[in-house]
Design an enzyme around this catalytic site. Sequence first.
Site, PDB file in Angstrom:
ATOM      1  N   ASP A   1       0.248   5.328   0.610  1.00  0.00           N
ATOM      2  CA  ASP A   1      -0.824   6.192   1.119  1.00  0.00           C
ATOM      3  C   ASP A   1      -0.531   7.672   1.139  1.00  0.00           C
ATOM      4  O   ASP A   1       0.519   8.086   1.640  1.00  0.00           O
ATOM      5  CB  ASP A   1      -1.080   5.888   2.610  1.00  0.00           C
TER       6      ASP A   1
ATOM      7  N   GLU B   1      -2.819  10.527   3.063  1.00  0.00           N
ATOM      8  CA  GLU B   1      -4.029  10.801   3.850  1.00  0.00           C
ATOM      9  C   GLU B   1      -3.965  12.249   4.309  1.00  0.00           C
ATOM     10  O   GLU B   1      -2.906  12.737   4.688  1.00  0.00           O
ATOM     11  CB  GLU B   1      -4.115   9.884   5.082  1.00  0.00           C
TER      12      GLU B   1
ATOM     13  N   GLU C   1       0.842  -1.201   0.000  1.00  0.00           N
ATOM     14  CA  GLU C   1       0.000   0.000   0.000  1.00  0.00           C
ATOM     15  C   GLU C   1       0.873   1.246   0.000  1.00  0.00           C
ATOM     16  O   GLU C   1       1.922   1.274   0.636  1.00  0.00           O
ATOM     17  CB  GLU C   1      -0.891  -0.049   1.258  1.00  0.00           C
TER      18      GLU C   1
END
Length: 286
Positions: free
Chosen positions: A108, A110, A106
Amino acid sequence: MPAMASDPKKTFVLVLCSVLLMLAGLARAGNFYQDVDITWGGGRGKVLDNGQLLTLSLDRSSGSGFQSKSQYLYGRFDMQLKLVPGNSAGTVATFYLSSQGSLHDEIDFEFLGNASGEPYTVHTNVYSQGQGGREQQFRMWFDPTKDFHTYSVLWNPNHIVFYVDGTPIREFRDREATGVAFPKSQPMRVYASLWDAEEWATQGGRVRTDWSQAPFTASYQGYAASGCTSPDAAACARSNSPWMYQELDSAGQDRLRWVQTNYIIYNYCTDTWRFPQGPPPECSAK
Ligand SMILES: *[C@@H]1O[C@H](CO)[C@@H](O)[C@H](O)[C@H]1NC(C)=O
């Protein structure tokens, strides 16, 4: 009169060129109708403007999200976001890539909201083979709620680079030699969401979501993905697309250093409370 316009052949070539450039531009800009599926949120995610804009909203009962129709092994992914304005405390908007399964990979981005007038936190993380905990957090050098800004991920066999408006903010290099897995074999989809995490997102959960401001809305546009969509991992590894070899040039390295010096607010590599025996191996490897 300019000489060019008097030559019909040249004029034709010029017109043809500009039409081709325009078509190439359209293809690159992408279209949310064609490129993604809204996967949750019961109507809170909306595609607008002929597929050029996608808005996600969040209220007390639900957030919303979408994912790319295609899966990619390596590539370059751009998304323009305009974040929830005003009091966005407790809200989290995301733009990330992820594979499936428990030993998943993953990458990311955010965006942790904040009380009115307080700065957003841009949170990044990299998981490989189910192992994450590699957080770096940043302030932006602009207000990310005022306009759209481009957030990008470059992923190739040598490194993962996070960019903001073309400025590299973080580089995660392949350090498999030190025993740290690097995402290399599991195709990933692109995801985005807007959800509530008032228990922890803002100032450690001290500032809760002000639901009287709901619904909260974040906007996405300019999605562009160019990556290897072949199900054959070996074929992707042999791909000779430009993003497969893209490295930071010296100007990019300078920009990265500028962000890492001035805008980083948390780095797991320097968190001696979490890692009293010294930072994880990928942090110090050259
Ligand atoms: C919110 O603002 C406060 C005060 O400026 C800051 O300490 C905090 O890091 C900001 N971001 C989040 C997500 O709490």
